[in-house]
Design an enzyme around this catalytic site. Structure first.
Site, PDB file in Angstrom:
ATOM      1  N   ASP A  69       0.432  -1.165   0.031  1.00 60.62           N
ATOM      2  CA  ASP A  69       0.079  -0.310   0.236  1.00 60.62           C
ATOM      3  C   ASP A  69       0.759   1.134   0.480  1.00 60.62           C
ATOM      4  O   ASP A  69       1.581   1.186   0.516  1.00 60.62           O
ATOM      5  CB  ASP A  69      -0.715  -0.006   1.163  1.00 60.62           C
ATOM      6  CG  ASP A  69      -1.432   1.212   1.199  1.00 60.62           C
ATOM      7  OD1 ASP A  69      -2.214   1.615   0.502  1.00 60.62           O
ATOM      8  OD2 ASP A  69      -2.102   1.734   2.425  1.00 60.62           O
ATOM      9  N   THR A 102      -3.617   5.366  -3.855  1.00 61.76           N
ATOM     10  CA  THR A 102      -1.964   6.282  -3.174  1.00 61.76           C
ATOM     11  C   THR A 102      -0.796   5.952  -3.678  1.00 61.76           C
ATOM     12  O   THR A 102       0.508   6.866  -3.707  1.00 61.76           O
ATOM     13  CB  THR A 102      -1.556   5.478  -2.217  1.00 61.76           C
ATOM     14  OG1 THR A 102      -2.095   3.938  -1.793  1.00 61.76           O
ATOM     15  CG2 THR A 102      -2.937   5.834  -1.032  1.00 61.76           C
ATOM     16  N   THR A 103      -0.200   4.973  -4.473  1.00 62.73           N
ATOM     17  CA  THR A 103       0.841   4.168  -5.704  1.00 62.73           C
ATOM     18  C   THR A 103       0.687   5.232  -6.717  1.00 62.73           C
ATOM     19  O   THR A 103       1.829   5.922  -7.167  1.00 62.73           O
ATOM     20  CB  THR A 103       0.777   3.468  -5.848  1.00 62.73           C
ATOM     21  OG1 THR A 103       0.869   2.021  -4.063  1.00 62.73           O
ATOM     22  CG2 THR A 103       2.135   2.643  -5.376  1.00 62.73           C
ATOM     23  N   ASP A 397      -8.775  -0.525   1.735  1.00 62.51           N
ATOM     24  CA  ASP A 397      -8.927   0.583   0.453  1.00 62.51           C
ATOM     25  C   ASP A 397     -10.198   0.173  -0.073  1.00 62.51           C
ATOM     26  O   ASP A 397     -10.438   1.134  -0.803  1.00 62.51           O
ATOM     27  CB  ASP A 397      -7.195   0.048   0.150  1.00 62.51           C
ATOM     28  CG  ASP A 397      -6.152   0.045   0.364  1.00 62.51           C
ATOM     29  OD1 ASP A 397      -6.082   0.992   1.333  1.00 62.51           O
ATOM     30  OD2 ASP A 397      -5.146   0.434  -0.444  1.00 62.51           O
TER      31      ASP A 397
END
Lengths: 536, 535
Positions: A69, A102-103, A397
């Site tokens: 994550d 988020t990445t 997520d």
């Protein structure tokens, strides 16, 4: 030394540094790209995980985290480079705002800066680059909105979309093999919330033991507490009283009170009075005629015994969130005073069955058939705490994405389809724009295309060939095509059922461009002297 | 450190700890001071104008902020040189007085000092230079007033104000959305402005920030937004026709300030005290309820029991509301701040159309919005953005825009930007220089050169050739007698700033020139610096 021969007087504090122009820019590019490269390998269904090992003495050293994550990785990193900090910051915001991607956001910002650096080397002014990026961003977002589809919230298609989105999100996580199972589970949990977006009402309980497959969504609600000894373990048709009140000894809240007595008899008297006061409180509680009493605070033996004597099951020490969830699930009111038993029907919660159950080795209390069924519980099982933590993050997520989708309802095809389409839109636009900005727009398109490229690379496929084929398919008008990461081909996303939430993509593009622009505009970095810390 | 010696060759000790002090005097002191001040001005000069760059500042704790606001940059640089510090204060006083043009003022001071340095090298006396600057400054200010134009702020749906706000926002990271943000700022200021008195109370505009979304999502809320939620999760999330009770006393048993002891010596007393305590809570809630209030906002905390009683009495309440918010709510809703429960009366309640809880993102953060307040209109600008740094910078930018609009409401005279006003003044000052027969002539001429430095700097930052573009603009100003010709920073194809609609307030420009001249004069009067050696 300047021309006059004077030594330039020291303007800043000792140890403070100032970097100007090229040096400053170089520093921020290097920092931001390094961070982006670091998380890059975790992108996509074939992305790899990272082990995070905390520094510092003692116990924490031994507790490691395994995750893919982006936000978790970036949050735990200690970086000094200011530009890298900006990237971490946007990743955090993405996490708060939509919970996933988020990445992607950090990688996209990094790729934008990589392209930006090349343009700067060609002597293009940063402001021109920014102007181009802004045009590109608007074009990309417009295309993203155009290609997204919307379904009615009640319809079966929307339900299917949700499952597809959940599957797509899960495919990059540890539990990718069981993604159908978990997708179904998460969608059910989110639909239980009936449009509310309060994630607190979905409780996740992690219990080591069993396999990941043994995880389940409980149709009732589970409180991670035990029923006090000597009470009934199974209650049907329960009337629940949820309270937040002191049940140890009810201390007097008036300031400055002090007991001062001159004989042992008096002490006994006061003790009796204290006891009586507690009994009085218990009596008041009894007037509500609950069958189960849940308190946030500690319950001492005496009131506990009194309550148990009256056949009331007692649960003490429920944490505050747990209480709120119980209240939400059973429709109870959280009480702190007990003077109005006539409001009994309003304040008591109701559920069909309360029983103590064992999951693994732990005892829990399960509420089934609640009046208002809004809160629910996901029980996660797994062979180690690290796996459970990672599954927890993945489920979080997915839940975030699903809630965002329920709110926004627009979906796009996955498998890099949206990025490629946005890139194509930017390239079309670049042909129409006069001036140097066009170069920056092309650069923006290249950066967007890097996302599917990296996904391919991470899967070990020939990215150059795949991306070209992909481009051709889109050119042919197969607008629902995307990368099939299972066998390394370009396939129809419609058949594969890979969908993504539009809002997540939108937010990622917006945040990444803003961050890249912010870093691009900097031409001077002033670092203040670090604050001296006293070593203990 | 120069020393004096007596007949036997022993040094006289004149200053205390003379050996450990550093002293600079004469020309050396002037030059050192000017160089230090110039170093600061140089750092800022690349931030000037619509194409100016930002600075990244790392605080002693490692926090990063990115900004292009002059006063913030110099403040966070932690400058230690005494003369350079004067420039920090210069920028800050411009910020306090006008709120905008904080970069320009420092750059102008830097240019003036640069000129002073050459004059000093030529052997001019510092006081003559400062006299000359002073006279030139007067001429420039007078000329600014003659070229200024009055604008009609009401016309065309406040178009002029929006344009002025856009000029202020043009140099910031939010320039992409300058029109939208400019409109928001104008609406916010006009909502709270007292046009009859030509005054704006900026306290009534609250700027609240929240990361997430994008700068486009920034919006104006015609009410007050407070970062709090209801004290009990089960309280209603919305109150219509709110009658607000504003308390600054906690919902707890009273704590007298005098130190006291209550001694309990019998069980009787104990019971009495318990009953009294219970009564306190009941009374407190009753007093609020009886006044007709349907929502209570409190600056302090609540006891659990009080909290539940409030819920039971269907009285939604908010705890730990910050002091500034309490004052703002009091102003907007007409509520009186009530320090004691006994003093609650229906007249002291504030009224608002609605109070409701809103939620953002997935992180479950909630805020309260108080809308349609009874008295003055208080507004909140809710700023969104991709990260904390963008949000912070957007907040500073909007603050600048708001200040500009306020200044225009106070004084509706404007001059045109893009360096045109400075150029026009420079021409005027140069003409005046020839009329002066004394030594000051050189200083006055240098002042004109320094003024020209601003358009030069602008052109430089935009990637134009500074010398060519300034020369062109200057000759056109002279030929056409048009003081509105400046630098075409945005490459729109015209150098007439009236067509580009680059508005700057007269008050800000005047203040910039005056403040910069003053600081330069002050620096020029220092001929001796005595400092501890390890400084």
């Amino acid at each position: 030394m300047d021309i006059v021969g004077n030594v330039l007087p020291q303007v800043l504090k000792d140890e403070a540094t100032e970097d100007k122009g090229e040096m400053a820019r170089l520093q921020s590019f290097v920092g931001a790209i390094a961070v982006a490269d670091l998380v890059k390998t975790t992108l996509g269904p074939k992305g790899m995980d990272k082990i995070l090992k905390p520094t510092g003495p003692g116990q924490e050293m031994t507790h490691i985290t395994v995750t893919n994550d982006g936000a978790t990785i970036l949050k735990s990193m200690y970086v000094e480079n200011p530009a890298a900090k900006i990237l971490i910051e946007i990743s955090k915001t993405q996490d708060e705002e939509v919970g996933d991607g988020t990445t992607t956001v950090a990688v996209l910002a990094g790729e934008l800066l990589r392209e930006g650096e090349k343009l700067i080397q060609k002597r293009i002014h940063p402001q021109h680059v920014i102007a181009g990026w802004r045009i590109a961003r608007d074009v990309a977002l417009k295309r993203l909105r155009d290609i997204s589809t919307e379904n009615d919230i009640e319809s079966q298609e929307f339900h299917n979309d949700l499952i597809k989105i959940a599957r797509t999100t899960l495919s990059s996580k540890l539990i990718t093999t069981d993604r159908d199972y978990f997708a179904d589970l998460c969608v059910k949990a989110v639909l239980r919330l009936k449009g509310s977006s309060n994630l607190d009402y979905i409780q996740i309980i992690k219990l080591p033991g069993g396999t990941i497959r043994d995880s389940y969504l409980d149709d009732g609600f589970i409180l991670k507490k035990q029923i006090t000894i000597g009470c009934k373990r199974r209650i049907e048709n329960a009337k629940i009283l949820v309270a937040n009140t002191a049940m140890d000894y009810d201390k007097i809240k008036i300031y400055g009170t002090k007991v001062k007595v001159n004989s042992m008899d008096k002490v006994a008297e006061i003790e009796a009075a204290e006891k009586e006061k507690m009994k009085h409180k218990v009596d008041k509680i009894l007037k509500f005629q609950p069958t189960i009493f849940i308190n946030r605070q500690l319950i001492y033996n005496y009131p506990e015994q009194l309550l148990a004597d009256s056949g009331i099951t007692v649960i003490e020490h429920a944490d505050f969130e747990g209480m709120e969830r119980v209240a939400a699930a059973t429709g109870a009111e959280i009480l702190s005073t007990f003077d109005a038993p006539e409001r009994r029907d309003q304040v008591l919660g109701h559920c069909d069955l309360i029983e103590e159950i064992m999951i693994g080795e732990e005892k829990m209390i399960k509420f089934t058939g609640c009046k208002k069924n809004e809160a629910c519980t996901i029980v996660l099982r797994g062979s180690s705490i690290h796996i459970l933590d990672e599954v927890d993050r993945s489920i979080h997520d997915v839940l975030c994405v699903l809630i965002t989708t329920v709110k926004n309802r627009r979906v796009v095809w996955g498998g890099g389809n949206s990025e490629m389409q946005m890139a194509a839109a930017c390239e079309e636009e670049a042909k129409k724009v006069q001036g140097k900005q066009a170069l920056a727009i092309e650069a923006y398109a290249r950066a967007l295309r890097q996302i599917p490229t990296i996904i391919c690379d991470n899967g070990g496929y020939d990215s150059a060939e795949l991306i070209q084929n992909f481009k051709v398919e889109l050119q042919k008008g197969n607008l629902s095509y995307g990368l099939n990461m299972n066998d390394g081909t370009v396939g129809d996303m419609k058949e594969l059922g890979i969908k993504e939430c539009m809002r997540v993509k939108e937010q990622a593009v917006m945040a990444a461009s803003e961050a890249a622009e912010l870093i691009m505009r900097v031409d001077d970095i002033v670092k203040c002297a670090p604050r001296k810390r006293e070593r203990a | 450190m120069s020393l004096a010696f007596d007949d036997y060759g022993r040094p006289y000790i004149i200053l205390r700890d003379q050996g450990s002090k550093k002293r600079m005097k004469g020309l050396e002191a002037y030059k050192s001071n000017i160089l230090a001040a110039k170093a600061v001005a140089n750092t800022l000069s690349s931030s000037l104008g619509p194409k100016g760059m930002d600075k990244m500042l790392v605080s002693p704790d490692g926090d990063v902020s990115v900004t292009n606001d002059g006063s913030i940059i110099v403040e966070k640089m932690e400058i230690q040189h005494p003369t350079a510090k004067l420039l920090v204060e210069l920028s800050q006083s411009q910020d306090a007085e006008i709120g905008d043009g904080t970069t320009g003022v420092v750059v102008l001071a830097g240019k003036l000092l640069e000129q002073a340095l050459t004059l000093l090298d030529k052997g001019n006396h510092p006081l003559k230079i400062s006299d000359g600057f002073d006279r030139a400054c007067d001429v420039a200010i007078k000329h600014l007033e003659t070229i200024s134009e009055e604008i009609d702020i009401q016309a065309n749906e406040h178009e002029a104000l929006i344009q002025a706000a856009c000029t202020a926002l043009g140099s910031k990271v939010v320039s992409k959305r300058k029109r939208e943000l400019g409109k928001i700022a104008v609406t916010a200021v006009l909502d709270v402005a007292d046009l009859a008195r030509k005054d704006v109370n900026l306290d009534l505009i609250k700027i609240q920030t929240k990361t997430g979304g994008s700068v486009e999502d920034t919006r104006l809320i015609s009410g007050i937004l407070i970062d709090k939620d209801m004290s009990h999760p089960q309280m209603p999330k919305e109150v219509k026709e709110a009658k607000i009770c504003l308390l600054t006393c906690p919902f707890e048993p009273p704590k007298p300030k005098t130190k006291h002891n209550i001694n309990i010596s019998s069980a009787e007393d104990y019971k009495k005290l318990y009953q009294q305590e219970q009564q306190y809570f009941v009374d407190m809630v009753k007093l609020v309820k009886d006044s007709g209030a349907n929502i209570a906002l409190c600056q302090w905390g609540f006891d659990d029991e009080a909290n539940h009683l409030l819920l039971q009495n269907e009285l939604p309440a908010v705890r730990w509301v910050s002091g500034t918010d309490v004052e703002l709510i009091a102003m907007a809703t007409g509520a009186r701040i009530i320090p004691r429960f006994q003093e609650i009366t229906p007249e002291k309640l504030g009224k608002a159309g609605s109070v409701k809880e809103v939620q953002f993102g997935t992180s479950n953060e909630r805020m309260l919005v108080i809308e349609n307040c009874q008295c003055t209109k208080a507004v909140t600008i809710l700023i969104r953005g991709g990260s904390q740094m963008i949000v912070d910078e957007a907040k500073r930018s909007i603050h600048d825009a708001i200040c500009v609009i306020r200044n225009l409401i106070k004084d509706n005279r404007i001059v045109y930007g893009g360096g045109s006003a400075e150029l026009a003044c420079a021409i005027q000052v140069l003409q005046y220089a020839d009329e002066v027969s004394s030594v000051e002539q050189y200083a006055i001429r240098s002042f004109a050169d320094a003024l020209e430095g601003i358009p030069c700097c602008l052109a430089d930052n935009c990637g134009l050739n500074p010398i060519t573009s300034v020369a062109q603009a200057k000759s056109r100003q002279l030929q056409e007698n048009n003081p509105r010709i400046g630098i075409d920073c945005m490459e729109l194809g015209t150098t007439d700033m009236k067509e580009q609609r680059i508005y700057e307030t007269l008050s800000s420009k005047k203040q910039q020139i005056q403040l910069a001249t003053q600081v330069v004069k002050m620096i020029l009067k220092i001929d001796d610096v005595i400092a501890p050696d390890d400084y």
